[in-house]
Design a protein around this motif. Sequence first.
Motif, PDB file in Angstrom:
ATOM      1  N   LEU A 111      14.975  17.175  12.497  1.00 42.06           N
ATOM      2  CA  LEU A 111      14.194  17.962  13.474  1.00 42.06           C
ATOM      3  C   LEU A 111      12.775  17.412  13.609  1.00 42.06           C
ATOM      4  O   LEU A 111      12.207  17.382  14.711  1.00 42.06           O
ATOM      5  CB  LEU A 111      14.162  19.439  13.060  1.00 42.06           C
ATOM      6  N   ALA A 112      12.203  16.963  12.492  1.00 38.46           N
ATOM      7  CA  ALA A 112      10.850  16.392  12.550  1.00 38.46           C
ATOM      8  C   ALA A 112      10.869  15.046  13.268  1.00 38.46           C
ATOM      9  O   ALA A 112      10.013  14.762  14.107  1.00 38.46           O
ATOM     10  CB  ALA A 112      10.295  16.237  11.128  1.00 38.46           C
ATOM     11  N   TYR A 113      11.867  14.226  12.964  1.00 34.56           N
ATOM     12  CA  TYR A 113      11.912  12.865  13.500  1.00 34.56           C
ATOM     13  C   TYR A 113      12.282  12.843  14.988  1.00 34.56           C
ATOM     14  O   TYR A 113      11.613  12.189  15.782  1.00 34.56           O
ATOM     15  CB  TYR A 113      12.933  12.050  12.693  1.00 34.56           C
ATOM     16  N   PHE A 114      13.322  13.548  15.359  1.00 35.31           N
ATOM     17  CA  PHE A 114      13.807  13.458  16.743  1.00 35.31           C
ATOM     18  C   PHE A 114      13.087  14.408  17.698  1.00 35.31           C
ATOM     19  O   PHE A 114      12.984  14.129  18.886  1.00 35.31           O
ATOM     20  CB  PHE A 114      15.315  13.720  16.801  1.00 35.31           C
ATOM     21  N   TYR A 115      12.634  15.552  17.187  1.00 37.13           N
ATOM     22  CA  TYR A 115      12.035  16.550  18.084  1.00 37.13           C
ATOM     23  C   TYR A 115      10.565  16.801  17.777  1.00 37.13           C
ATOM     24  O   TYR A 115       9.950  17.670  18.402  1.00 37.13           O
ATOM     25  CB  TYR A 115      12.838  17.860  18.012  1.00 37.13           C
ATOM     26  N   GLY A 116      10.003  16.087  16.831  1.00 39.28           N
ATOM     27  CA  GLY A 116       8.594  16.247  16.514  1.00 39.28           C
ATOM     28  C   GLY A 116       8.250  17.645  16.009  1.00 39.28           C
ATOM     29  O   GLY A 116       7.114  18.103  16.166  1.00 39.28           O
ATOM     30  N   MET A 117       9.222  18.296  15.387  1.00 39.97           N
ATOM     31  CA  MET A 117       8.959  19.667  14.936  1.00 39.97           C
ATOM     32  C   MET A 117       8.200  19.676  13.609  1.00 39.97           C
ATOM     33  O   MET A 117       8.365  18.784  12.774  1.00 39.97           O
ATOM     34  CB  MET A 117      10.279  20.443  14.790  1.00 39.97           C
ATOM     35  N   ASN A 118       7.365  20.690  13.450  1.00 37.36           N
ATOM     36  CA  ASN A 118       6.710  20.930  12.169  1.00 37.36           C
ATOM     37  C   ASN A 118       7.630  21.805  11.342  1.00 37.36           C
ATOM     38  O   ASN A 118       7.858  22.963  11.675  1.00 37.36           O
ATOM     39  CB  ASN A 118       5.372  21.645  12.384  1.00 37.36           C
ATOM     40  N   VAL A 119       8.154  21.233  10.281  1.00 36.97           N
ATOM     41  CA  VAL A 119       9.179  21.914   9.487  1.00 36.97           C
ATOM     42  C   VAL A 119       8.604  22.298   8.135  1.00 36.97           C
ATOM     43  O   VAL A 119       7.947  21.479   7.474  1.00 36.97           O
ATOM     44  CB  VAL A 119      10.392  20.982   9.256  1.00 36.97           C
TER      45      VAL A 119
END
Lengths: 122, 306
Positions: free
Chosen positions: B28-36
């Motif tokens: 999720l962090a890598y592909f969608y730039g989400m802060n996890v």
Amino acid sequence: MAEDSRLDPAAYLDRLFDVIREEARQNPKFADRLVKAMGGQVVFEDEAKSAVANPYLLAGNSTKAHFYSVFAPMKTNELKKILRDHNLATPLDLRGKSASQLLDMLYERARLKITERKSSYF
Amino acid sequence: MGAVIASIANLKGGVGKSTTTVMLADGLAYFYGMNVCTIDLDAQANSSQMLLTEIGVQAAYEQGKGASHLLKQFMNREPANAAPLIMPNAVTLEELRLSEQQDQRQGWVSILPSHPHMRLQELDLEEEWYSKAGTPTQLASALQAHFSEAFDHLRPLYDIILIDCPPHLSPLARAGLALTDIYITPTIADAVCTWGTKQFSDWIGANIAADLPDRNFVVITRFRNTRYARQVASELKELYLNDRVFGPNIPESVHVLNAMDRAAPDSYNTFRGKYGGVKGDVRRLAERFYEFLAKQTGQKWQKIRD
């Protein structure tokens, strides 16, 4: 000079689908997985049926009459193979059983497993 | 809008809860730039170890960070706040580190780590609680209230909070499960895990989330492409859990084991280098879960990497 091995996208896809189509024709289990992955409903006939018929899915998702209509035409050896392949009977359990007894065993044991494994809440 | 809380949970042990947690956090962090933000509530501390290494887990504990200090907050009746207990950098991917270094943060992973000591703390807490005639359910409710307030401080800081839950129903585990918006259930395509997943599903349905099927994302892990495994996977999808959304099957692979063994706390790897032969599986896991998440929450994130 070596032959140019580059393909245009359509030719590339044609080759890929030809291989998939041929495999699906020759391998009913693969065809069944392929069709399921695409969400389709396909009817398998004759010997292909015993290769893909899953007693759990049929006992859980269809009527008893439909279950029997799929498995009743099968020969004793085919029924034994299905019972063994789906961990519904050991060779010892199968010894001396008639086709009709095997059919009943297939249905009852598949139903019992489903009752154990399917959620009782949902 | 605040972070969604997704728990990775199953009563069956060994089904890949921690691995799924880490793959989803990275994906999720890598592909969608989400802060996890990952929260490790399991005293085995496996996802903490996978993200921080053993030395990192110990260092975090000694610095006063982690879930065991959250438990200490509760035991000492201190104000509930998880934010100061977070290890802000649990990133293992070079691409995320570089974008941060260039002040262009696109995706990040933080962690509220666990520590094996938490087992003993839980025992102490339960002993004290029960000695005052409190019940396990009352303790679970009190912990839930504390965690809810503590996690409220995290919600504005992150896009998603992933809770790695232990494989049992201790008051601590129940508190985490009760705060969950989305349930992610890893399972293995075999008879024992099918039964274990049924137990989990029934308990959650009866006690916490009567609408579990609507909020449940199932992932078949450690998948071996054998006739038996394909058969059980098909039964899970079409019969036992046919009312759930499934992610891709994650194969049993040495690449997965390698990906979960970080070399050192200051060691980074590219996404391709970390996941090798399973990088496509991690991408598909992130994509499918993202679709599920977007549908559940109505929120959308741009895909930033392919």
